[in-house]
Design an enzyme around this catalytic site. Structure first.
Site, short mmCIF file in Angstrom:
data_model
loop_
_atom_site.label_atom_id
_atom_site.label_comp_id
_atom_site.label_asym_id
_atom_site.label_seq_id
_atom_site.Cartn_x
_atom_site.Cartn_y
_atom_site.Cartn_z
N SER A 114 37.05 92.90 85.39
CA SER A 114 36.07 92.72 84.45
C SER A 114 34.98 91.92 84.98
O SER A 114 33.97 92.00 84.85
CB SER A 114 36.60 92.13 83.04
N ALA A 115 35.50 90.81 85.72
CA ALA A 115 34.62 89.88 86.29
C ALA A 115 33.93 90.70 87.15
O ALA A 115 32.58 90.39 87.57
CB ALA A 115 35.38 88.77 86.98
N ALA A 116 34.30 91.48 88.13
CA ALA A 116 33.70 92.35 89.03
C ALA A 116 32.52 93.11 88.57
O ALA A 116 31.24 93.16 88.92
CB ALA A 116 34.71 92.94 89.94
N ASP A 157 37.81 84.32 88.65
CA ASP A 157 37.71 85.74 88.95
C ASP A 157 36.15 86.01 89.27
O ASP A 157 35.85 86.70 90.35
CB ASP A 157 38.08 86.61 87.82
#
Ligand code: PMV
Length: 329
Positions: A114-116, A157
Site C-alpha cells: 500500500s505504501a509503495a 513503509d
C-alpha cells in the site's frame, strides 16, 4: 505522453511494532515493485484501474462510478485519491488522469504494497506535471495516504519505499532515517502464509498489551533495544549466525505481544529445523510473511521444505534506488 513510475516493497528485518513506540527498526527495500502508469485526460475525471486491488473506477465531480469491484472500490481507492489530490493541490490546477496500477508485491502480506502504491503515484504525478518534488515531499504525501489506511502508521513503509536500500528508521529522529551501508546482500527468503491481515488491527493488539501491562511492556522495549544494537553490529560484521539468533529473539518478543500466528510459527520452526540461521515474522504479523536468513546454497532446499506450508516463497534482493519515475513518449 505517459509516465511510468515504480516504487519498491520492503521487509522489516527488526523492530516492527516496537517502532511505533519510538524504537529503531532495521528495514530493507526489496526488488519487488508497484508500477504506476499515468497519463493526462482531456476531461477532469480521474480514472484508476488497480490490478493489485482488483478494482477500477472513475472519480468525476466528487462522485464515484465503478467499472470493476462495485462501490466497495471507492473505499479501496480513497487513500490513493488522497495522495493524488495532495499532489494536484501543489500543482494548483485540476486535471484529468488515467492511472493504471500493477504490482508484483503480495497484497496485505506485510511487504509494504500500500505504501509503495502511494509513493509510486506521488513520484509519477510529480514527473508528469513537472513539479520536481523532492523525495522528502513524495514521502510526506505518501504518508498521508498511509494514515487513511492504518490510522497511526510509524511511516516506516512509505519511507523505505521512497529512499530504498537498507535503513535504520526511528520516527523520533529529526531526519527519521540513517542509511546502513554494507557491501553484501543479506541472504533472505520470504514465505507468504497467504493469510491476509490488517495492520491497524495488529497494532491495536499490541496497544492493548501496552495498556494492560505498561511496565512489562517497557521491559520488552528495553530488550528489543539490545537486540537492535547487537543486530547493527552483526550486520556490519557480516556475522549471519549472530544475526539469525537475534532474529529468533525478536520473533520471541513479537510472539509475546500477540502478533505471531500458527501459520507463522509453523514456517519459523520448519526454517530453523532445516538449518536456517534465524527466522521471524515481518510486518504487522497475524498472517502475512515470514523471513528467514539462510545461506544461498541452502535456500532452494529450504524452499522445497516450506513451500507446502505456505502460499508462495519469494527470493529477494535489496533495491538500492527507491522510487523512480520516467517519461515514456
Ligand atoms: O503494514 P505492515 O505489515 O508492513 O506493518 C507495518 C509495521 C508496523 O510496525 C506493524 C506498523 C507501523 O506503522 O510501523
Amino acid at each position: 505522453m505517459k509516465v511510468i513510475s515504480r516504487a519498491p516493497g520492503k521487509l522489516i528485518l527488526f523492530g516492527e511494532h516496537f517502532v511505533v513506540y519510538d524504537k529503531t527498526a532495521i528495514v530493507m527495500a526489496i526488488d519487488r515493485y508497484v508500477y504506476s502508469t499515468i497519463s493526462l485526460r482531456k476531461d477532469k475525471d480521474i480514472h484508476i484501474n488497480s490490478e493489485t486491488l482488483g478494482v477500477e473506477g472513475v472519480f468525476s465531480n466528487g462522485k464515484y462510478r465503478p467499472r470493476k469491484g462495485g462501490m466497495e472500490g471507492k473505499e479501496k481507492l480513497q487513500p490513493l485519491m488522497k495522495c493524488i489530490n495532495a499532489v494536484l493541490a501543489i500543482y494548483g490546477k485540476r486535471v484529468g488522469l488515467n492511472i493504471q496500477i500493477s504490482s508484483d508485491i503480495p497484497v496485505a502480506a506485510g511487504l509494504g504494497s500500500s505504501a509503495a502504491t502511494a509513493v509510486s503515484l506521488a513520484a509519477g504525478l510529480s514527473e508528469l506535471l513537472e513539479l520536481g518534488l523532492s523525495k522528502e515531499v513524495i514521502n510526506r504525501l505518501a504518508y498521508e495516504s498511509e494514515v487513511m489506511i492504518h490510522y497511526t502508521p510509524s511511516g516506516v513503509d512509505n519511507t523505505i519505499s521512497t529512499y530504498g536500500g537498507l535503513l535504520r528508521y526511528n520516527k523520533g529522529w529529526k531526519n527519521k532515517i540513517r542509511r546502513l551501508r554494507i557491501k553484501y546482500d543479506i541472504p533472505l527468503l520470504i514465505a507468504d502464509t497467504g493469510r491476509p491481515r490488517n495492520t491497524g488491527v495488529q497494532v491495536s493488539i499490541v496497544r492493548s498489551i501496552y495498556n494492560n501491562f505498561p511496565k512489562l511492556f517497557l521491559e520488552i522495549l528495553r530488550v528489543y533495544d539490545k537486540i537492535y544494537r547487537n543486530a547493527i553490529n552483526a550486520i556490519k560484521k557480516r556475522d549471519l549466525k549472530e544475526l539469525g539468533l537475534l532474529m529468533n529473539i525478536n520473533q520471541g518478543l513479537l510472539s509475546a505481544v500477540g502478533v505471531s500466528s500458527i501459520e507463522l510459527d509453523i514456517l519459523v520452526n520448519i526454517a530453523l529445523d532445516r538449518g536456517a540461521y534465524g527466522a521471524k515474522l515481518t510486518g504487522a504479523g497475524g498472517g502475512g510473511c515470514m523471513i528467514t536468513l539462510v545461506d544461498k546454497d541452502r535456500a532452494h532446499d529450504l524452499e522445497k521444505s516450506i513451500s507446502k506450508y505456505c502460499k508462495e516463497v519469494l527470493f529477494v534482493s535489496t533495491d538500492n534506488k527507491g522510487v523512480t519515475a520516467k517519461i515514456v513518449k
